[in-house]
Write an enzyme that holds these catalytic residues in place. Structure first.
Site, short mmCIF file in Angstrom:
data_model
loop_
_atom_site.label_atom_id
_atom_site.label_comp_id
_atom_site.label_asym_id
_atom_site.label_seq_id
_atom_site.Cartn_x
_atom_site.Cartn_y
_atom_site.Cartn_z
N HIS A 25 28.05 84.47 52.68
CA HIS A 25 26.87 83.72 53.10
C HIS A 25 26.98 82.25 52.66
O HIS A 25 26.59 81.35 53.39
CB HIS A 25 25.60 84.33 52.50
CG HIS A 25 25.28 85.69 53.05
ND1 HIS A 25 24.16 85.94 53.81
CD2 HIS A 25 25.93 86.88 52.96
CE1 HIS A 25 24.13 87.22 54.17
NE2 HIS A 25 25.19 87.81 53.65
N ASP A 120 18.94 80.91 54.24
CA ASP A 120 19.53 82.14 54.77
C ASP A 120 18.41 83.09 55.19
O ASP A 120 17.38 83.19 54.50
CB ASP A 120 20.37 82.79 53.67
CG ASP A 120 21.26 83.91 54.19
OD1 ASP A 120 22.48 83.73 54.18
OD2 ASP A 120 20.72 84.96 54.61
N THR A 142 23.93 84.31 59.05
CA THR A 142 25.37 84.10 58.87
C THR A 142 26.18 85.19 59.57
O THR A 142 27.39 85.08 59.66
CB THR A 142 25.76 84.06 57.37
OG1 THR A 142 25.36 85.29 56.77
CG2 THR A 142 25.11 82.88 56.67
N ASN A 364 32.54 86.67 59.11
CA ASN A 364 33.39 85.48 58.89
C ASN A 364 34.84 85.81 59.21
O ASN A 364 35.53 85.03 59.89
CB ASN A 364 33.30 85.01 57.44
CG ASN A 364 31.92 84.48 57.09
OD1 ASN A 364 31.49 83.47 57.63
ND2 ASN A 364 31.22 85.17 56.21
N SER A 365 35.32 86.95 58.74
CA SER A 365 36.72 87.32 58.98
C SER A 365 36.97 87.45 60.48
O SER A 365 38.01 87.02 60.98
CB SER A 365 37.05 88.64 58.28
OG SER A 365 36.96 88.46 56.89
#
Ligand code: UDP
Length: 464
Positions: A25, A120, A142, A364-365
Site C-alpha cells: 500500500h 488509503d 491500491t 502491484n506484482s
C-alpha cells in the site's frame, strides 16, 4: 509543516497523503506522492508509527510526519488485517484530526482551504475528519477496480447467500461480477472472520462514497468496464491513474524493520542466464504458506529443469523466520536455482533473462509483470489475488494458473510451467503480454489515458 509556496512566492495547495502501513500500500501511495509533487503540489506523507518508511526513501521534496498509532507490535506483526485496520482507524483518528487542524491554521491564506487529504481506502477515519473540518478528501484504492467492485457488492452477495464461500458453491459464477466465480471472492473463512471482514468492507465503502473522489491504481485499457461501473455506482469522480509504478518510476520505499535487505547479487546472476529462460518466483510481502506447500513448490521448480530465482522472505512459511531446504533438493537445483530473501523486483522483472513470473497475483506484482511484459504463472493465496488471477488467465489471457485440487502439488507446478514455457498456449500468452505492456507504455506517456487522469486529478485538487 512549513506553509508551502512556489518559486514565485505563491501559495501551493498541500496534499496530505495517508498510506496504510503495509509495503503493498505504501509503495503505490509514495508513487502518487511523487507524481503530485512533480505536478506542483506540496506533499506531506502522514504515516502511522508502525513500519514508518525511511525518510531517505521518500520521493524528493515530500515531507514525512508520523501520527501515534498505539498498535501493539504483536498485532502489527500478525496477519489479522481487519483487527489491525480497525485499530489504526480508531487510534489515529484524534491525532490525525489535531494534525489536520494545525495544518489548516498554518497554511490558511484566508481565501481557500489550504489542504486536501488523500487516504488509503482502508484508512477511512481521516476521510471523516477531513469532511468535518471542511477539507476535500480523496481515497486511494491500491488494488484493482474489480476488487473495489467486490468490496461494494460484498454485503449484498452475503445476503444473497454467495458468501461466506462454501465447498458447495465455489464454482458458481457470480452473475453480478463476471468473470468471477464464488471461489474468487475470498478464501474460505469461518463465520467470525467473515463477519469482521464484511464489517470492515462496510466502513471502507461508506468512507469512499462520502469522499470527494476515488483514485484507482489501474488503467482504462484493462479495467474500463469496472471503472465505469464504480463511477456510476458511487457518483463521485474516479481517477484511473495507474499503474502508479510506471507513472512515477522512483525507488521503492524502505520501511523500518518490515522487510529484509535487498539482494542485488541476483542481478549479476541473471546476467549469466539465457534470455527468457529464468522463472522468477515471489509471493509478495504478506502471504504465508505452510511448510508442505513450500516443499511442493520447491520440488515443482526443481522438476521443471529450468533456472529459477526464488524469493523466500522471512515468514513466507507460517510462523518461521527462515526455511531450511533438504540437502537432496539443494543438490538437485545446484547451479540453476537461486534463493534469496528480497530482491529489487521491478529491476528483476525488467531483466531480459526472466521468462515468467510465478506469483501470488498481488496487484502491484501483477501490474509490474504486465508493464514489463513478463508472462504470469498464477498461484493466488487469498483476498484480491484470487480475482486478479481470474482476470489474468481468463480475461486478459496473459498468464496460466497452477491447477489445485485439494492442495498444491509439485506436478501441478510443473504442468503450469510447461504450459507457459513450451508450446502454443505459452506463445499466445507471451504475444498477448507484450501487447499489454505496449498498452501500459502508451497510457502512461503524454496524452495517454492515465496521464490525462493524473492531470484531471491535479486540476480537481487545485480547484476543490
Ligand atoms: N517486492 C519487492 N521485492 C521482493 C518481493 C516483492 O520489491 O523480493 C515488491 C513488489 O515489487 C511489489 C510489492 O513488493 O511492489 C508486493 O506487492 P503486491 O501487491 O504484489 O503483494 P502484497 O505484498 O501486497 O501481497
Amino acid at each position: 509543516m512549513a506553509p508551502p509556496s512556489d518559486r514565485n512566492g505563491r501559495r501551493r495547495r498541500r496534499a496530505l497523503l495517508l498510506p496504510l502501513p503495509y509495503h503493498g500500500h505504501v509503495n503505490p501511495m509514495l508513487r502518487l506522492a511523487a507524481a503530485l509533487h512533480a505536478r506542483g503540489l506540496a506533499v506531506t506523507v502522514v504515516h502511522a508509527e508502525t513500519r514508518v518508511p525511511d525518510r531517505r526513501s521518500l520521493p524528493a521534496g515530500c515531507e514525512l510526519v508520523t501520527v501515534p498509532d498505539g498498535i501493539p507490535p504483536e498485532l502489527a506483526a500478525s496477519n489479522d488485517i481487519p483487527s489491525f485496520v480497525f485499530a489504526l482507524n480508531r487510534n489515529c483518528a484524534a491525532p490525525f484530526r489535531d494534525l489536520l487542524a494545525a495544518a489548516l491554521r498554518e497554511d490558511d491564506d484566508g481565501r481557500r482551504v489550504a489542504c486536501v487529504v488523500v487516504a488509503d481506502v482502508d484508512w477511512f477515519a481521516p476521510l471523516t475528519a477531513a469532511r468535518e473540518l471542511g477539507v476535500p478528501a480523496l481515497a486511494l484504492m491500491t488494488s484493482s477496480a474489480a476488487r473495489f467492485r467486490v468490496y461494494m457488492a460484498y454485503r449484498r452477495l452475503s445476503e444473497m447467500g454467495y458468501l461466506p464461500v462454501q465447498e458447495s458453491n465455489m464454482d458458481k459464477p457470480v452473475d453480478e461480477l463476471p468473470p468471477l466465480l464464488v471461489r474468487d471472492l475470498h478464501a474460505r473463512m469461518d463465520t467470525a472472520r467473515h463477519v469482521a471482514y464484511a464489517d470492515l468492507l462496510d466502513h471502507i465503502v461508506a468512507g469512499v462514497r462520502q469522499s470527494s473522489g476515488l483514485i484507482l491504481n489501474t488503467f482504462d485499457a484493462i479495467e474500463r468496464a469496472d471503472v465505469e461501473h464504480i463511477r456510476r455506482d458511487t457518483s463521485i469522480p474516479v481517477f484511473p491513474v495507474g499503474p502508479l509504478h510506471a507513472i512515477s518510476p522512483v525507488a521503492a520505499p524502505q520501511q523500518s524493520g518490515a522487510l529484509p535487505e535487498e539482494d542485488r547479487s541476483c542481478l549479476a546472476w541473471l546476467d549469466t542466464q539465457l534470455p527468457g529462460s529464468v522463472l522468477f518466483v515471489s509471493f509478495g510481502t504478506l502471504v504465508s504458506i505452510d511448510a508442505d506447500e513450500l516443499m511442493e513448490l520447491a520440488w515443482g521448480l526443481a522438476g521443471s529443469n529450468r533456472p529459477f530465482l526464488w524469493v523466500v522472505r522471512p515468514r513466507l512459511v507460517r510462523g518461521r523466520d527462515s526455511v531450511e531446504l533438504p540437502g537432496e533438493l539443494l543438490q538437485e537445483i545446484r547451479g540453476r536455482g537461486v534463493i534469496v530473501r528480497w530482491v529489487p523486483q521491478e529491476e528483476v522483472l525488467s531483466h531480459p533473462a526472466i521468462g515468467a513470473f510465478v506469483t501470488h497475483c498481488g496487484w502491484n506484482s501483477t501490474l509490474e509483470s504486465i508493464s514489463k511484459g513478463v508472462p504470469i504463472i498464477c498461484k493466488p493465496c487469498g483476498s484480491d489475488q484470487l480475482g486478479t488471477a481470474r482476470y489474468v488467465c481468463d480475461m486478459w489471457k496473459v498468464g496460466v494458473r497452477v491447477e489445485i485440487k485439494d492442495k498444491v502439488t509439485r506436478e501441478g507446478i510443473q504442468v503450469a510451467i510447461e504450459r507457459l514455457m513450451d508450446g502454443k498456449e505459452g506463445e499466445m500468452v507471451r504475444d498477448r503480454i507484450i501487447e499489454m505492456s505496449d498498452v501500459v507504455s502508451k497510457c502512461t506517456m503524454k496524452g495517454g489515458s492515465s496521464e490525462l487522469a493524473m492531470n484531471d486529478l491535479v486540476d480537481f485538487i487545485e480547484s476543490s
